[in-house]
Write an enzyme that holds these catalytic residues in place. Sequence first.
Site, PDB file in Angstrom:
ATOM      1  N   GLN A  73       0.832  -1.216   0.000  1.00  0.00           N
ATOM      2  CA  GLN A  73       0.000   0.000   0.000  1.00  0.00           C
ATOM      3  C   GLN A  73       0.866   1.265   0.000  1.00  0.00           C
ATOM      4  O   GLN A  73       0.501   2.290   0.594  1.00  0.00           O
ATOM      5  CB  GLN A  73      -0.943  -0.002   1.207  1.00  0.00           C
ATOM      6  CG  GLN A  73      -2.142  -0.918   1.041  1.00  0.00           C
ATOM      7  CD  GLN A  73      -3.067  -0.489  -0.097  1.00  0.00           C
ATOM      8  OE1 GLN A  73      -3.043   0.650  -0.540  1.00  0.00           O
ATOM      9  NE2 GLN A  73      -3.878  -1.412  -0.577  1.00  0.00           N
ATOM     10  N   SER A  74       2.005   1.211  -0.655  1.00  0.00           N
ATOM     11  CA  SER A  74       2.912   2.357  -0.669  1.00  0.00           C
ATOM     12  C   SER A  74       2.307   3.570  -1.378  1.00  0.00           C
ATOM     13  O   SER A  74       1.889   3.489  -2.538  1.00  0.00           O
ATOM     14  CB  SER A  74       4.199   1.950  -1.389  1.00  0.00           C
ATOM     15  OG  SER A  74       4.975   3.084  -1.698  1.00  0.00           O
ATOM     16  N   ASN A  75       2.294   4.692  -0.671  1.00  0.00           N
ATOM     17  CA  ASN A  75       1.880   5.957  -1.299  1.00  0.00           C
ATOM     18  C   ASN A  75       2.939   6.424  -2.287  1.00  0.00           C
ATOM     19  O   ASN A  75       2.636   6.977  -3.343  1.00  0.00           O
ATOM     20  CB  ASN A  75       1.717   7.045  -0.235  1.00  0.00           C
ATOM     21  CG  ASN A  75       0.676   6.674   0.784  1.00  0.00           C
ATOM     22  OD1 ASN A  75      -0.467   6.405   0.437  1.00  0.00           O
ATOM     23  ND2 ASN A  75       1.069   6.654   2.057  1.00  0.00           N
ATOM     24  N   CYS A  77       4.898   4.640  -4.089  1.00  0.00           N
ATOM     25  CA  CYS A  77       4.826   3.909  -5.359  1.00  0.00           C
ATOM     26  C   CYS A  77       3.646   4.374  -6.200  1.00  0.00           C
ATOM     27  O   CYS A  77       3.765   4.526  -7.424  1.00  0.00           O
ATOM     28  CB  CYS A  77       4.780   2.406  -5.091  1.00  0.00           C
ATOM     29  SG  CYS A  77       6.378   1.784  -4.490  1.00  0.00           S
TER      30      CYS A  77
END
Length: 321
Positions: A73-75, A77
């Site tokens: 859930q990387s912002n 990325c």
Amino acid sequence: MNAIPRLRFAHLPTPIEDLPRLSAALGGPRILVKRDDQTGLAFGGNKTRKLEFLVAEAQAQGARTLISGGALQSNHCRQTAAAAARCGMACILVLTGAAPARPSANLLLDGWLGARIVTVAERKDRDRRLQEVFEQSQAAGEKPYLVPYGGSSPTGALGYAFAVEEFMQQGVDADWFVFGTSSGGTHAGLMLGQRLFGYGGKVLGISIDEAEDWLKPHVSALATAAGECLGETIRFTPDDVLADASYCGAGYGVLTDAEREAVRLFARSEGLLLDPVYTGRAAAGLINLVRKGFFKKSDTVLFWHTGGQPALFSEQYANEL
Ligand SMILES: *Cc1c(COP(=O)(O)O)cnc(C)c1O
């Protein structure tokens, strides 16, 4: 100061707003928010400012593909995928975890933004996998550029040095900047900007997941190196870094009552949405510091909102908040 390549896709300046109902609810100092959740690029967040410099660097090197890694859930990325699309580049993301059958939130957006997703089961294998993906892409002639973890290279940190210049031009006074710190680029950039542009307040990072004895030398070295990119010789030492790691004990992304309270309090007192992982934790730290009487009643505290709200809709958090 040397000029350095920069693209212009962020929505700047981001607004500064007063949070009088939150201040009243806490019986504390004046609290302001700097809306870096509104920087643009597929819901915005703090990585957008860094990417203006990172993608410019990539293009200057002739790159045509952005590759980066992070949590599922990387912002960072998601914003990298959006920057790639915006700039006509390809994107490959190496994410830790097992891809769910029905992706949600940031992961869902990554796909819509056209990124190719590679998953790796465990965090410890991610850097090796990232390197393999990079080499394959290079061999295939895709001209990849490796966007550093969290966008936190010296080049990326420049985004936050210039954010302080922007703040100074907004004509608002603040005694404190308070924000979530993790890979350190935001923190380092704000510290460099403080020195370059004469911000007289303090820069306090609330650690999301790192101990102070890692964060302080890391952030000071990054701030020094970012200054060097501009041809400036400003030496930062670990003692220059203000960081509080009292709120990260539960571990990265683990929701506790403190984050739940912060998310609800900001939402219900000001209609302002935080995210569960970063700004929720940073705000929980801010709330606790206010309650402990850490700030003077006469202080003005600026909470630097770093974004991340898409994670509110992930299956992991939607039912937990
Ligand atoms: C990445 C991120 C941070 C942390 O910023 P760093 O520069 O990595 O320290 C804070 N908040 C949000 C929402 C983020 O996505």
